[in-house]
Design an enzyme around this catalytic site. Sequence first.
Site, PDB file in Angstrom:
ATOM      1  CG  ASP A  46      -1.555   1.459   1.787  1.00  0.00           C
ATOM      2  OD1 ASP A  46      -2.536   1.883   0.474  1.00  0.00           O
ATOM      3  OD2 ASP A  46      -1.875   1.309   2.513  1.00  0.00           O
TER       4      ASP A  46
ATOM      5  CB  SER B 110      -1.784   2.777  -4.197  1.00  0.00           C
ATOM      6  OG  SER B 110      -1.622   4.200  -3.310  1.00  0.00           O
TER       7      SER B 110
ATOM      8  CE1 TYR C  31      -0.971   8.882  -1.617  1.00  0.00           C
ATOM      9  CE2 TYR C  31      -2.056   7.662  -2.303  1.00  0.00           C
ATOM     10  CZ  TYR C  31      -1.168   8.731  -2.982  1.00  0.00           C
ATOM     11  OH  TYR C  31      -1.192   8.919  -3.789  1.00  0.00           O
TER      12      TYR C  31
END
Lengths: 238, 238
Positions: free
Chosen positions: A23, A129, A25
């Site tokens: 991932d 993401s 963020y």
Amino acid sequence: MLTNVMDYRSKFSNSQLKALVFDAYGTLFDVHSVTSICDQLFPEHGAALSRVWRVKQLEYTWLRSLMGHYKDFWQVTESALVYACRDLNLPCRPAMCARLMDAYLHLEPYPEVRHALNALADYPLAILSNGSSRMLHSVVESAKLQGVFSLIISADEAKIYKPSPRVYDLVPRKMGLDKAAIGFVSSNYWDVAGARAYGFWTCWVNRANAPGDELGFTPDVIVNTLTELANVVKPLWI
Amino acid sequence: MLTNVMDYRSKFSNSQLKALVFDAYGTLFDVHSVTSICDQLFPEHGAALSRVWRVKQLEYTWLRSLMGHYKDFWQVTESALVYACRDLNLPCRPAMCARLMDAYLHLEPYPEVRHALNALADYPLAILSNGSSRMLHSVVESAKLQGVFSLIISADEAKIYKPSPRVYDLVPRKMGLDKAAIGFVSSNYWDVAGARAYGFWTCWVNRANAPGDELGFTPDVIVNTLTELANVVKPLWI
């Protein structure tokens, strides 16, 4: 529920990984690194603005996905910023809003990221993401991490957000791998739960020593920082 | 964006309503009326526990819906309580957890609810809520509002939560009405946005004078309390 690094080997000796997917963020890039610019523009309100902005950004991805009214992550992030400023009674003029949005293209990676990824350089690494393709390529380039990832996959290709299985399903399809051979790494517990429900091997990066969410799915392994990851995944590799 | 009560007539003179449907939690019933029992069990932590409990309850409905792993609202509410206690470091023994869950069956209606619903007694009224059928019937009975609603519809029938259009779609199907003839009333802005996106006429009850969310859909009308509703809907009735 929690598995610490010491006993993951016996529990997960059957896992065989062929790729590691991160991932972005909150996992590689610190979304709260916008706090300093928030503070410059709105002194003493930086932390609150960054917090409400992030909370609403996530909330809007889930709500728009459920409503069936997808907008890309740039637009969702901008909507969340507009709401956060209104909620905190901060007058955000267009030029200020543009500066804050620009900060999202240059988020700082967490301090251990570069070194931790170097230690994993022998393995195929990718990003999955919610960010739009432009946002992800900008933030990777800004952090000088070009060339580290063999693939950068955006939820924008599925027109829905995590934790919809349609997003996780992009990875095996684009990498030509079975989902059970994919290790997924996230600091967002709900993202780990979604990936685990989908069928990935999962690792939760719990930097804040937070409790895990009660969503019926638990990570295969938990680490405190990405630095621990190389030792964790080494015995799981095919 | 906002429409106040004074000018709704010209803007919405084309709306023709045949039924009025209410959200339950936060709209008719005050979810934070559990604060006093939270405070009895965990002195000085009541407000925080009630807040985190509610935030996580909503979050889990959205996440489980997106993951495709539905559990009914009783189970989601209990999971959210477990998380909230862990997050706040409050030792919630099974008997305490049971008392707190029981409070959810006896939430207090907002002070104006009974009077406001009496003023609407000539119209077909219904409830559409995430709550399970048992939870909804308990809370309606506890508030002595039996007989007020011709129908109490639970998202449990769709096995997904609001703001999925599949939940709102239960109303026209069960009432045998066109969706454009249904007025939907909620204090939760995201619920109003979902209902508006689906195609209902919508009213946002903004008791807290909060900013509206940036989800691309706005309510047809905004009121501060349910007391204003009778005057608002009267000219819209067929």
